[in-house]
Design a protein around this motif. Structure first.
Motif, PDB file in Angstrom:
ATOM      1  N   ASP B 146      35.932 111.314 -18.922  1.00 38.38           N
ATOM      2  CA  ASP B 146      37.324 111.556 -19.286  1.00 38.38           C
ATOM      3  C   ASP B 146      38.124 110.249 -19.328  1.00 38.38           C
ATOM      4  OD1 ASP B 146      40.128 112.350 -19.101  1.00 38.38           O
ATOM      5  OD2 ASP B 146      39.269 114.345 -18.818  1.00 38.38           O
ATOM      6  N   PRO B 147      38.818 109.989 -20.442  1.00 39.62           N
ATOM      7  CA  PRO B 147      39.592 108.745 -20.545  1.00 39.62           C
ATOM      8  C   PRO B 147      40.654 108.609 -19.441  1.00 39.62           C
ATOM      9  CG  PRO B 147      39.816 110.075 -22.549  1.00 39.62           C
ATOM     10  CD  PRO B 147      38.848 110.781 -21.683  1.00 39.62           C
ATOM     11  N   THR B 148      41.170 109.747 -18.978  1.00 38.80           N
ATOM     12  CA  THR B 148      42.168 109.672 -17.904  1.00 38.80           C
ATOM     13  C   THR B 148      41.548 109.102 -16.626  1.00 38.80           C
ATOM     14  OG1 THR B 148      43.215 111.624 -18.836  1.00 38.80           O
ATOM     15  CG2 THR B 148      43.904 110.988 -16.645  1.00 38.80           C
ATOM     16  N   LEU B 149      40.294 109.460 -16.366  1.00 39.52           N
ATOM     17  CA  LEU B 149      39.604 108.903 -15.194  1.00 39.52           C
ATOM     18  C   LEU B 149      39.457 107.393 -15.336  1.00 39.52           C
ATOM     19  CD1 LEU B 149      36.636 111.187 -14.110  1.00 39.52           C
ATOM     20  CD2 LEU B 149      38.767 110.717 -12.915  1.00 39.52           C
ATOM     21  N   ASP B 151      41.320 105.433 -17.191  1.00 43.24           N
ATOM     22  CA  ASP B 151      42.659 104.848 -17.073  1.00 43.24           C
ATOM     23  C   ASP B 151      43.056 104.735 -15.607  1.00 43.24           C
ATOM     24  OD1 ASP B 151      43.285 104.273 -19.644  1.00 43.24           O
ATOM     25  OD2 ASP B 151      44.538 106.039 -20.004  1.00 43.24           O
ATOM     26  N   THR B 152      42.739 105.776 -14.843  1.00 39.37           N
ATOM     27  CA  THR B 152      43.046 105.748 -13.416  1.00 39.37           C
ATOM     28  C   THR B 152      42.337 104.568 -12.754  1.00 39.37           C
ATOM     29  OG1 THR B 152      43.183 108.148 -13.440  1.00 39.37           O
ATOM     30  CG2 THR B 152      42.999 107.096 -11.288  1.00 39.37           C
ATOM     31  N   ALA B 153      41.064 104.425 -13.060  1.00 35.98           N
ATOM     32  CA  ALA B 153      40.309 103.317 -12.485  1.00 35.98           C
ATOM     33  C   ALA B 153      40.928 101.983 -12.868  1.00 35.98           C
ATOM     34  CB  ALA B 153      38.849 103.388 -12.949  1.00 35.98           C
ATOM     35  N   ARG B 154      41.330 101.883 -14.121  1.00 35.71           N
ATOM     36  CA  ARG B 154      41.927 100.626 -14.591  1.00 35.71           C
ATOM     37  C   ARG B 154      43.245 100.346 -13.896  1.00 35.71           C
ATOM     38  NH1 ARG B 154      43.476  99.668 -20.474  1.00 35.71           N
ATOM     39  NH2 ARG B 154      44.231  97.619 -19.836  1.00 35.71           N
TER      40      ARG B 154
END
Lengths: 270, 256
Positions: B146-149, B151-154
């Motif tokens: 998931d891109p949101t995951l 993004d969260t990591a970033r």
């Protein structure tokens, strides 16, 4: 944490612009947005749906490169996610790692801070206590309700101890009762840690209830339509605050500001 | 009785009844090709418990283990590289598709030529076959995170090894395991195939040798052992999968 004086500018958004695509097919998502957030301030950003609030937040957090203009945190230009910033996404179920427990999720961003085990555990404990999840540290996110999952995401941001907390419509997908609870959680946290918060929402009531200042955005291409001070007394209360004539007045004012947008643009066009 | 209990009972009872039926039916069989099941079982006991276990079963398991482990490591490692970079994936795709399309047994003559008749050739063949499902599933798994995951990591500055360990690999985990499971059955097949050609020991070799010597009960005992091995390996795999992917199974259970 950065030793900013209360009231000193912390986050500056200067002439921010975001365009998708190039040439004829280019769409301007954000026209020209400028505003500042001072240390210790609670600022809400509201705007009509589809006005690029999430895009704006992504640009401010350094997750998305802007097409023009800049964002400065403590005077330093942001060109990637800065260390002193934490983010809470709208979609909690997709921003928590399903393979980590509540504790694992909260302590994951802390790893690179190279804290002692003791301090790490303490931060996690304090954060879960602040959001009222003390007895759920060993649960997995999917074992919790939506509202509780969003509490975990907030606790994760808290334990990270950022200078500024960016929240992207964090309560858009929980029920009304949970939403009110979570709003109060955020206010309590703000009181306790004196944290600077930038809160994006499409809910006008929510913005007035939470903020010191509300930034009203226009529809696309987005710009700042109006900045509204919210001189409501603290601490806020779901019943008492919303009963105040001043609350109703502010709410109506912002509502009109958002609805007025098409007229204003037509006037400019003519 | 609860549904669960009935299910379990059926699972145990069916094979037992089938086996008993086979024993009764084949009792006194004069057929050269289908000796009585009791005779097969006696031969099985005499052969594999444990006279030829060390000389034939252990070498087979060793090749299977090393070849499969190498394929898993290689598949995940390459998959991470290809899954993390669009240009690398684009560049590698035709090559991967070509190599994957080669029918695996065709590699045996080449393996013999380069690596000889020993374990190396067999391990090579097993690895070459098993690497693809793991590789392709890893790539898919990583792309599907998931891109949101991410993004969260970033946003929280999680990168490098930590990102790989805490975000990318677990995120691709369910897919990686699906690939490894496909590869496990392929590994068993290639183990046998490689032992049928130019070999001096191994279960596959034993089955072929027995057939050539008209030792039919012995041949059957080898086949039974292979079936049992496949069954046990799969059970072991499921056990590991359930431990490693407990979160995934739990989350899916909740969603339903």
């Amino acid at each position: 944490m950065h030793a900013d004086q209360k009231g000193a500018p912390m986050l500056d958004v200067i002439g921010l612009k975001k365009t998708y695509g190039t040439g004829d097919k280019a769409t301007v998502a954000i026209g020209d947005v400028s505003f500042s957030v001072s240390a210790g301030e609670f600022v809400c950003v509201v705007g009509p749906s589809g006005c690029g609030k999430t895009t704006l937040l992504k640009c401010m957090s350094g997750l998305l490169a802007s097409s023009a203009g800049e964002v400065r945190l403590h005077g330093t230009r942001i060109d990637g996610p800065p260390e002193q910033m934490a983010l809470v996404f709208q979609d909690y179920s997709r921003s928590l790692m399903p393979w980590l427990t509540v504790r694992g999720n909260i302590s994951l961003p802390l790893k690179r801070l190279r804290l002692s085990h003791q301090e790490r555990d303490q931060r996690v404990a304090e954060a879960v206590e602040s959001v009222g999840l003390d007895s759920f540290t060993d649960h997995y996110p999917w074992q919790l309700s939506g509202g509780m999952q969003q509490r975990v995401a907030i606790a994760r941001a808290l334990a990270y101890q950022p200078d500024i907390l960016l929240m992207d419509e964090p309560f858009a997908s929980v029920d009304a009762q949970t939403r009110a609870d979570l709003e109060d959680v955020v206010l309590r946290i703000r009181e306790r840690y004196n944290i600077t918060i930038l809160f994006v929402t499409h809910d006008i009531d929510e913005s007035v209830y939470l903020a010191d200042r509300v930034i009203v955005l226009s529809s696309r291409p987005t710009s700042v339509q109006e900045v509204v001070q919210v001189p409501l007394p603290s601490p806020r209360d779901q019943v008492a605050t919303k009963e105040l004539p001043e609350f109703a007045h502010l709410r109506a004012h912002i509502y009109r500001a958002i609805k007025r947008v098409p007229d204003a643009r037509a006037a400019v066009g003519a | 009785m609860s549904r669960r209990r009935v299910g379990l009972l059926l699972e145990v009872l069916t094979p037992v009844l089938l086996l008993v039926g086979l024993i009764v039916w084949s009792n006194g069989s004069e057929s050269f090709f289908f000796p009585p099941v009791t005779e097969m079982l006696t031969t099985f006991r005499d052969t594999w418990l444990f006279e030829r276990f060390a000389s034939d079963a252990v070498p087979s398991l060793y090749r299977l283990g090393v070849g499969y482990a190498a394929a898993c490591l290689l598949g995940v490692a390459l998959g991470v590289v290809l899954g993390s970079s669009d240009s690398a994936a684009r560049a590698a795709e035709p090559i991967v598709e070509f190599l994957r399309a080669i029918p695996p047994p065709a590699l045996i003559p080449f393996g013999i030529l380069v690596l000889g008749l020993g374990d190396q050739m067999k391990i090579f063949v097993i690895t070459m076959v098993c690497v693809w499902p793991v590789l392709l599933n890893t790539v898919d798994g990583i792309r599907g995170i998931d891109p949101t995951l991410l993004d969260t990591a970033r946003a929280y500055g999680i990168r490098g090894v930590e990102r790989l360990r805490s975000v990318v690999l677990p995120g691709a985990g369910p897919q990686v395991f699906a690939g490894m499971r496909t590869s496990l059955s392929l590994a068993l097949i290639m183990m046998v195939v490689s032992e049928l050609v130019a070999s001096t020991n191994g279960i596959g070799y034993y089955v072929l040798q027995s057939q050539r010597n008209f030792a039919i009960p012995e041949m059957w005992s080898g086949i039974i052992l292979l079936g049992l091995l496949g069954y046990l390996l799969n059970a072991l795999f499921v056990l590991v999968e359930h431990r490693v992917l407990a979160w995934h199974l739990g989350a899916r259970g909740v969603d339903h």
